[in-house]
Design a protein around this motif. Structure first.
Motif, PDB file in Angstrom:
ATOM      1  N   GLN A  25       1.132  -1.136  -0.220  1.00 50.58           N
ATOM      2  CA  GLN A  25      -0.061  -0.084  -0.188  1.00 50.58           C
ATOM      3  C   GLN A  25       1.405   1.633   0.095  1.00 50.58           C
ATOM      4  O   GLN A  25       1.950   1.070   1.132  1.00 50.58           O
ATOM      5  CB  GLN A  25      -0.877  -0.187   1.110  1.00 50.58           C
ATOM      6  CG  GLN A  25      -2.023   1.418   1.493  1.00 50.58           C
ATOM      7  CD  GLN A  25      -2.754   1.283   2.334  1.00 50.58           C
ATOM      8  OE1 GLN A  25      -2.532   2.201   3.275  1.00 50.58           O
ATOM      9  NE2 GLN A  25      -3.502   0.088   2.991  1.00 50.58           N
ATOM     10  N   PHE A  72       3.191  -1.719   3.448  1.00 46.96           N
ATOM     11  CA  PHE A  72       2.884  -0.270   3.737  1.00 46.96           C
ATOM     12  C   PHE A  72       4.906   0.491   3.455  1.00 46.96           C
ATOM     13  O   PHE A  72       5.370   0.427   3.845  1.00 46.96           O
ATOM     14  CB  PHE A  72       2.274   0.434   4.458  1.00 46.96           C
ATOM     15  CG  PHE A  72       1.638  -0.458   5.605  1.00 46.96           C
ATOM     16  CD1 PHE A  72       0.203  -0.657   5.092  1.00 46.96           C
ATOM     17  CD2 PHE A  72       1.990  -1.563   6.540  1.00 46.96           C
ATOM     18  CE1 PHE A  72      -0.335  -1.206   5.396  1.00 46.96           C
ATOM     19  CE2 PHE A  72       0.225  -1.880   7.221  1.00 46.96           C
ATOM     20  CZ  PHE A  72      -0.694  -2.047   6.635  1.00 46.96           C
ATOM     21  N   THR A  96      -3.296  -4.840   2.833  1.00 42.35           N
ATOM     22  CA  THR A  96      -2.216  -5.545   3.028  1.00 42.35           C
ATOM     23  C   THR A  96      -0.843  -5.704   4.641  1.00 42.35           C
ATOM     24  O   THR A  96      -1.437  -4.796   5.035  1.00 42.35           O
ATOM     25  CB  THR A  96      -1.410  -5.414   2.005  1.00 42.35           C
ATOM     26  OG1 THR A  96       0.051  -5.859   2.001  1.00 42.35           O
ATOM     27  CG2 THR A  96      -0.944  -3.919   2.241  1.00 42.35           C
TER      28      THR A  96
END
Lengths: 225, 277
Positions: free
Chosen positions: A37, A92, A89
Motif C-alpha cells: 500500500q 506499507f 495488506t
C-alpha cells in the motif's frame, strides 16, 4: 564412455534435486495478496518548522483472514482463514521523513496485554484519537492489537512507533462498528522497517505461537523511500 | 605369494622416509612438519592478536575490553594446537600427493607409534595445562561480570517476542530505549516473559540468557559516551532478527534529565542515581 555418461547423469540428478528443493521453497513462500500500500498523499505539513510530505495509511484488523468481511476474497490465499489479520495488506510504503497519518479500523476482539508498556502510544506525533476521542492510552485489559514498528542498526536505529487499538469484543463481525484509531508519526530515514503486533493474539507460549509466528498476518514491513 | 601390486607398494614405501629418520635433520618429515607448524602458529598468533579488534565493535566498557582480551588470549592459545593439526594435514597432502611419473598406488601406512610414554605425557599434559589456564581465565572473567556490587544502578530487563523493555526501579520509568549513565556500574536484572532470549548489549561486551521465570544478572560499567545496540542472541522465533533496541550512554546529569523527561520525580531520580533502590 560409460563412466562419463554416469558422471553426467549424476550431475543432472543433483541439479534436478536442487531445483526441486528450490521449487518447493518457492511454492511455499509468502506472497502479499494485495501488494504494497503506497501511502495516499495529503499534501504537505509543517513539522518542527520544516515542511514535509503529509501522507495517509489506511488499514484494518479483522478477526479472521477468510475475507468474508471484505467481500469474500481471502486476505491470505492458501493461508489459515481463521487467524486474525491486518488488511488489505501488511506492506506499507511512505516517503522518508514524511508525516504519516494512520487511520486504523479494528474489528477483532482482544484481551489483556502481557506488557502494559504497549498500552501507551510511543513515537507518535500529535494526539492519539480513539473512537473520535483523544486519549493517552488504551485500556490495559481490553487491547485488540498493536502496530509496533522498530528501527534497525543502520536504518534509523532510534526509530520506534507503537500504538495499540482497543478490542472490539461486542461486535467483532459487524463491519459497521469498528474501533477507530487515528494517529500520526514521522517516518524514519530511507530503509525497510519491520512491524508486528505485540498483543499476544496467538496460541502457545505467551500467546505468540500460531498466527504470531506466521509471517504476514500480524507482521509486515514499512518501506520508507 | 606377494602380488605385483604388493611389490609396487613396497617400492613406494621405501621412498617414504620414517617420521624421525632419514638423512640430515632438516630433511626428515618431523622437521618439515615442525617448520610448517611454526609458520602456521605464527600466522595464527598474528591473526589472533590483530583480527578481533577489527571484527568486534568498538567496546565502551571495561567488561567489553575484557571480552575482547579473552577472545585474543583464547585464540593465541588455540593457535599452536590448530596449527599442529593443519601442519600434519598440509605436509601429508604435499608429501603424498600424486606426482607425475609415480604409481597410482598409494604408499602403505607407516608403522604405528605405540607405547610412547613421552608422547602421551606431552599430549595429555599440554592439553590439561591449556584447558586449566583457559578455565581459570574464563571463570575469573565470568565472576567479575556477575559479582553483586554496592551502589550500582539497577536496570530490570524484560525480553519478550520480539521486544526488550527496560525499567528503572523506584522511578516508575519503563522504556524501549536503554539509557545508561557513564562511569557507573550497572547491574542488569534480566528475565523473559515467554521463551529464552539472549540479552546482548553489543558494544558493552557482555551477554546473558533471559529465561522465563528466572532472573539472571550481569554487571557492566560503560566508560564512554555514545550509542550502542542491544540484540537478542538466542533464536527466539519469527522476528528474532528484528529483536533490536537502541542504547545510549550519557552523562549523569543527562541521565537524570532523561529519567525526569520520562516522568520520574526528582526525589526518585536522586535516590536512584545514588544506587539506593
Amino acid at each position: 564412455m560409460k563412466r562419463t555418461v554416469s558422471t553426467v547423469l549424476f550431475v543432472l540428478l543433483g541439479a534436478v534435486v536442487i531445483a526441486a528443493i528450490g521449487v518447493g521453497f518457492w511454492s511455499q513462500a509468502y506472497r502479499a495478496p494485495a501488494g504494497t500500500q503506497v501511502a495516499k498523499s495529503l499534501g504537505t505539513a509543517v513539522v518542527n518548522g520544516k515542511t514535509v510530505p503529509h501522507v495517509e495509511l489506511d488499514f484494518s484488523t479483522y478477526p479472521d483472514a477468510s475475507g468474508t468481511m471484505i467481500g469474500g476474497q481471502p486476505i491470505h490465499p492458501g493461508g489459515n482463514p481463521s487467524w486474525p489479520a491486518y488488511a488489505p495488506t501488511n506492506k506499507f510504503q511512505v516517503p522518508a521523513g514524511a508525516l504519516v497519518t494512520v487511520k486504523w479500523n479494528q474489528y477483532d476482539s482482544g484481551g489483556a496485554l502481557n506488557n502494559n508498556y504497549f498500552a501507551w502510544p510511543h513515537g507518535i506525533y500529535g494526539p492519539l484519537v480513539v473512537n473520535g476521542k483523544v486519549t493517552d492510552h488504551i485500556d490495559l485489559s481490553n487491547v485488540g492489537h498493536t502496530f509496533t514498528v522498530r528501527g534497525e542498526p543502520g536504518v534509523d536505529s532510534g526509530f520506534f512507533v507503537s500504538v495499540a487499538s482497543p478490542a472490539n469484543g461486542d461486535s467483532p463481525t459487524d463491519t459497521s462498528k469498528p474501533q477507530t484509531v487515528e494517529f500520526s508519526f514521522i517516518a524514519g530515514a530511507k530503509g525497510t522497517y519491520a512491524w508486528n503486533c505485540e498483543f499476544p493474539c496467538g496460541l502457545s507460549i505467551g500467546g505468540f505461537g500460531a498466527v504470531m509466528s506466521s509471517y504476514g498476518y500480524m507482521s509486515g514491513y514499512l518501506y520508507a523511500v | 605369494m606377494p602380488s605385483d601390486h604388493d611389490h609396487k607398494r613396497e617400492e613406494i614405501a621405501e621412498e617414504v622416509a620414517p617420521l624421525f629418520e632419514g638423512g640430515p635433520i632438516w630433511r626428515r618429515p618431523a622437521a618439515k612438519i615442525f617448520v610448517i607448524w611454526a609458520i602456521m602458529t605464527a600466522i595464527g598468533v598474528v591473526i589472533g592478536v590483530m583480527l578481533p579488534v577489527h571484527i568486534f565493535p568498538k567496546m565502551v566498557s571495561p567488561q567489553g575490553k575484557d571480552a575482547l582480551d579473552t577472545v585474543v588470549f583464547f585464540t593465541v592459545l588455540a593457535a599452536p594446537v590448530a596449527a599442529f593439526v593443519y601442519a600434519i594435514g598440509l605436509y601429508s597432502l604435499l608429501a603424498w600427493r600424486k606426482m607425475s611419473g609415480k604409481s597410482d598406488t598409494p604408499p602403505p601406512d607407516g608403522p604405528p607409534h605405540r607405547g610412547s610414554g613421552l608422547a602421551e605425557a606431552l599430549w595429555v599434559g599440554a592439553s590439561v595445562v591449556l584447558v586449566i589456564v583457559l578455565l581459570i581465565w574464563g571463570m575469573g572473567f565470568l565472576a567479575s561480570e556477575t559479582a553483586p556490587q554496592n551502589n550500582v544502578v539497577q536496570v530490570n530487563v524484560t525480553g519478550q517476542q520480539w521486544f526488550w523493555t527496560y525499567s528503572y526501579p523506584g522511578t516508575g520509568v519503563t522504556s524501549n530505549k536503554l539509557v545508561l549513565p557513564v562511569n557507573r556500574e550497572i547491574q542488569f536484572n534480566i528475565t523473559s516473559m515467554d521463551v529464552t532470549h539472549g540479552f546482548w548489549p553489543v558494544e558493552l561486551g557482555d551477554q546473558i540468557d533471559a529465561n522465563p521465570g528466572f532472573i539472571t544478572h550481569i554487571t557492566v560499567e560503560p566508560n564512554q559516551l555514545g550509542n550502542f545496540d542491544v540484540r537478542c542472541s538466542q533464536l527466539c522465533g519469527l522476528y528474532h532478527a528484528y529483536m533490536y533496541s537502541h542504547g545510549q550512554v550519557v552523562t549523569s546529569s543527562q541521565f537524570a534529565t532523561w529519567l525526569q523527561d520520562q516522568g520520574a520525580s526528582v526525589s526518585s531520580v536522586t535516590s536512584y542515581a545514588l544506587g539506593k533502590n
